[in-house]
Design a protein around this motif. Sequence first.
Motif, PDB file in Angstrom:
ATOM      1  N   THR A  17      49.669  51.677  48.820  1.00 32.80           N
ATOM      2  CA  THR A  17      48.672  50.612  48.929  1.00 32.80           C
ATOM      3  C   THR A  17      49.163  49.333  48.278  1.00 32.80           C
ATOM      4  OG1 THR A  17      46.810  52.161  49.002  1.00 32.80           O
ATOM      5  CG2 THR A  17      46.343  49.911  48.264  1.00 32.80           C
ATOM      6  N   VAL A  18      49.689  49.466  47.056  1.00 29.74           N
ATOM      7  CA  VAL A  18      50.127  48.286  46.307  1.00 29.74           C
ATOM      8  C   VAL A  18      51.346  47.652  46.965  1.00 29.74           C
ATOM      9  CG1 VAL A  18      50.990  47.467  44.081  1.00 29.74           C
ATOM     10  CG2 VAL A  18      49.144  49.161  44.154  1.00 29.74           C
ATOM     11  N   ALA A  19      52.317  48.482  47.372  1.00 30.02           N
ATOM     12  CA  ALA A  19      53.510  47.948  48.024  1.00 30.02           C
ATOM     13  C   ALA A  19      53.144  47.244  49.329  1.00 30.02           C
ATOM     14  CB  ALA A  19      54.511  49.074  48.287  1.00 30.02           C
ATOM     15  N   SER A  20      52.234  47.838  50.103  1.00 29.05           N
ATOM     16  CA  SER A  20      51.802  47.233  51.359  1.00 29.05           C
ATOM     17  C   SER A  20      51.074  45.916  51.119  1.00 29.05           C
ATOM     18  CB  SER A  20      50.899  48.203  52.128  1.00 29.05           C
ATOM     19  OG  SER A  20      51.584  49.396  52.445  1.00 29.05           O
ATOM     20  N   LEU A  24      52.263  42.249  52.400  1.00 30.11           N
ATOM     21  CA  LEU A  24      51.349  41.364  53.128  1.00 30.11           C
ATOM     22  C   LEU A  24      51.279  39.998  52.453  1.00 30.11           C
ATOM     23  CD1 LEU A  24      49.176  40.871  55.301  1.00 30.11           C
ATOM     24  CD2 LEU A  24      47.507  41.875  53.715  1.00 30.11           C
ATOM     25  N   LYS A  25      51.235  40.003  51.128  1.00 28.21           N
ATOM     26  CA  LYS A  25      51.180  38.750  50.372  1.00 28.21           C
ATOM     27  C   LYS A  25      52.426  37.901  50.649  1.00 28.21           C
ATOM     28  CE  LYS A  25      50.292  37.245  45.565  1.00 28.21           C
ATOM     29  NZ  LYS A  25      48.834  37.063  45.576  1.00 28.21           N
ATOM     30  N   VAL A 295      35.553  51.861  48.094  1.00 32.59           N
ATOM     31  CA  VAL A 295      34.829  52.978  48.695  1.00 32.59           C
ATOM     32  C   VAL A 295      35.573  53.503  49.912  1.00 32.59           C
ATOM     33  CG1 VAL A 295      32.686  53.678  49.828  1.00 32.59           C
ATOM     34  CG2 VAL A 295      32.602  52.156  47.844  1.00 32.59           C
ATOM     35  N   ARG A 296      36.137  52.594  50.712  1.00 31.83           N
ATOM     36  CA  ARG A 296      36.827  52.986  51.939  1.00 31.83           C
ATOM     37  C   ARG A 296      38.343  52.879  51.763  1.00 31.83           C
ATOM     38  NH1 ARG A 296      36.274  49.283  55.348  1.00 31.83           N
ATOM     39  NH2 ARG A 296      35.046  47.760  54.186  1.00 31.83           N
ATOM     40  N   GLU A 297      39.073  53.452  52.746  1.00 32.66           N
ATOM     41  CA  GLU A 297      40.521  53.354  52.722  1.00 32.66           C
ATOM     42  C   GLU A 297      40.931  51.882  52.756  1.00 32.66           C
ATOM     43  OE1 GLU A 297      38.816  55.213  54.760  1.00 32.66           O
ATOM     44  OE2 GLU A 297      39.386  57.275  54.262  1.00 32.66           O
ATOM     45  N   ILE A 298      41.978  51.573  52.001  1.00 28.02           N
ATOM     46  CA  ILE A 298      42.388  50.178  51.905  1.00 28.02           C
ATOM     47  C   ILE A 298      43.300  49.818  53.068  1.00 28.02           C
ATOM     48  CG2 ILE A 298      43.632  48.486  50.508  1.00 28.02           C
ATOM     49  CD1 ILE A 298      42.636  49.920  48.048  1.00 28.02           C
ATOM     50  N   LYS A 299      42.763  49.032  53.968  1.00 33.83           N
ATOM     51  CA  LYS A 299      43.492  48.507  55.116  1.00 33.83           C
ATOM     52  C   LYS A 299      42.735  47.288  55.614  1.00 33.83           C
ATOM     53  CE  LYS A 299      43.187  52.427  57.285  1.00 33.83           C
ATOM     54  NZ  LYS A 299      43.276  53.491  58.335  1.00 33.83           N
ATOM     55  N   GLY A 300      43.351  46.518  56.484  1.00 32.43           N
ATOM     56  CA  GLY A 300      42.667  45.350  57.036  1.00 32.43           C
ATOM     57  C   GLY A 300      42.259  44.346  55.972  1.00 32.43           C
ATOM     58  N   SER A 301      40.977  43.951  55.970  1.00 34.73           N
ATOM     59  CA  SER A 301      40.494  42.939  55.029  1.00 34.73           C
ATOM     60  C   SER A 301      40.573  43.425  53.583  1.00 34.73           C
ATOM     61  CB  SER A 301      39.058  42.544  55.380  1.00 34.73           C
ATOM     62  OG  SER A 301      38.186  43.666  55.272  1.00 34.73           O
ATOM     63  N   LEU A 302      40.413  44.739  53.361  1.00 32.10           N
ATOM     64  CA  LEU A 302      40.526  45.265  51.996  1.00 32.10           C
ATOM     65  C   LEU A 302      41.949  45.129  51.475  1.00 32.10           C
ATOM     66  CD1 LEU A 302      38.296  48.495  52.018  1.00 32.10           C
ATOM     67  CD2 LEU A 302      37.772  46.237  51.079  1.00 32.10           C
ATOM     68  N   GLU A 304      43.931  42.714  52.271  1.00 37.06           N
ATOM     69  CA  GLU A 304      44.012  41.298  51.909  1.00 37.06           C
ATOM     70  C   GLU A 304      43.440  41.070  50.513  1.00 37.06           C
ATOM     71  OE1 GLU A 304      45.207  38.662  53.483  1.00 37.06           O
ATOM     72  OE2 GLU A 304      45.378  39.154  55.618  1.00 37.06           O
ATOM     73  N   GLU A 305      42.307  41.731  50.198  1.00 38.66           N
ATOM     74  CA  GLU A 305      41.700  41.585  48.870  1.00 38.66           C
ATOM     75  C   GLU A 305      42.648  42.063  47.774  1.00 38.66           C
ATOM     76  OE1 GLU A 305      37.994  43.576  48.622  1.00 38.66           O
ATOM     77  OE2 GLU A 305      37.060  42.470  50.271  1.00 38.66           O
ATOM     78  N   VAL A 306      43.261  43.228  47.987  1.00 35.46           N
ATOM     79  CA  VAL A 306      44.195  43.758  46.989  1.00 35.46           C
ATOM     80  C   VAL A 306      45.390  42.828  46.836  1.00 35.46           C
ATOM     81  CG1 VAL A 306      45.742  45.679  46.432  1.00 35.46           C
ATOM     82  CG2 VAL A 306      43.461  46.142  47.336  1.00 35.46           C
ATOM     83  N   ALA A 307      45.883  42.292  47.941  1.00 35.22           N
ATOM     84  CA  ALA A 307      47.008  41.354  47.880  1.00 35.22           C
ATOM     85  C   ALA A 307      46.663  40.155  47.006  1.00 35.22           C
ATOM     86  CB  ALA A 307      47.389  40.900  49.290  1.00 35.22           C
ATOM     87  N   ASP A 308      45.437  39.667  47.126  1.00 34.26           N
ATOM     88  CA  ASP A 308      45.005  38.519  46.326  1.00 34.26           C
ATOM     89  C   ASP A 308      44.925  38.863  44.838  1.00 34.26           C
ATOM     90  OD1 ASP A 308      44.835  36.936  48.568  1.00 34.26           O
ATOM     91  OD2 ASP A 308      42.681  37.259  48.850  1.00 34.26           O
ATOM     92  N   GLU A 309      44.703  40.139  44.518  1.00 35.74           N
ATOM     93  CA  GLU A 309      44.572  40.546  43.114  1.00 35.74           C
ATOM     94  C   GLU A 309      45.914  40.733  42.422  1.00 35.74           C
ATOM     95  OE1 GLU A 309      41.948  43.897  42.670  1.00 35.74           O
ATOM     96  OE2 GLU A 309      40.534  43.104  44.142  1.00 35.74           O
TER      97      GLU A 309
END
Length: 318
Positions: A17-20, A24-25, A295-302, A304-309
């Motif tokens: 998740t983090v690497a992806s 993306l970032k 809550v859900r699997e991290i993909k798509g817009s989620l 993007e949120e992790v990338a911003d963090e």
Amino acid sequence: MADYVFFGGKGGVGKTTVASAYALKCANAGLDTLIVSTDPAHSTADVFDQELSDEPRSVEGIENLRAMEIDPETEVQNHLQATKRALGEQLSPAMANEVDLQIEMAHQTPGAYEAALLDRFIDVMREADCDRVVFDTSPTGATLRLLALPDLLGKWIDRLAHKREKSIDYFEMAAIGNQEPRRIREGDPILARLSKRKERFEFAGEALKEASFYLVCNPDELSIRETERSIETHREYALGVDGIVINRLTPEPDPDERGRGGRFLRERVETERERIEYIEREFEPPVVAAIETRVREIKGSLLEEVADELSVEPVRTV
């Protein structure tokens, strides 16, 4: 040459998740980016919702991003066959069967997996026609053994080459009269192959020294202890750790949540805060992100949120 960024850590902490998210970032920042998964779990395809192979493929809907998944078991078999072919060219048919058997046995020993994977790593790093290569690696132990191999195998190649040179010297000394030896050092195919292998390992060693390494951990004692050991091992290999990503933090409940669930979450959040403080106080690498559980699997817009963090700026190095 591309910049190389590695994400490692204990199995199951969310490295993919983090690497992806970081890949993306980078892509969103305009860097031509390749993400490479070497984790046998192969979750990168799930993150991007598309099939991947051991060759780079464009990620659908994301500009500047390609992805690939390396299958370690396939690489071991490829490495085995390539070794057989290379040695078969130098040996008599009478010796070939015995050598094949010895090679089969050698590929069942500890380290064969990492040696085969290192060869694929080197190919990817040398052939990457992009700005940034992001590696989503296997669990910590296998990755650290892999990172130690360039120096170890380089020294091993030196010893093999020295023995080969001595054997050629002895052969030349034993030559009768003016008869030319069948092989001389300058044209010896085995020495040429050893020299080529050494050059590959030297490239890998230098590339790894210039690479960036980030460790992903969860806010639990087992993950934190393994991260501590990993930092120390990186130091022993003269490799730095550029940052720590703390993943899967518990979201804090709203103030009006007073039931059993609310109490549990508050206690959990307090425990995790203590562990984050410990990491920030005791670990030399900085914390570059503290990511809450979704809550859900991290993909798509989620994703993007992790990338911003992630406080890891995708700056193009010179």
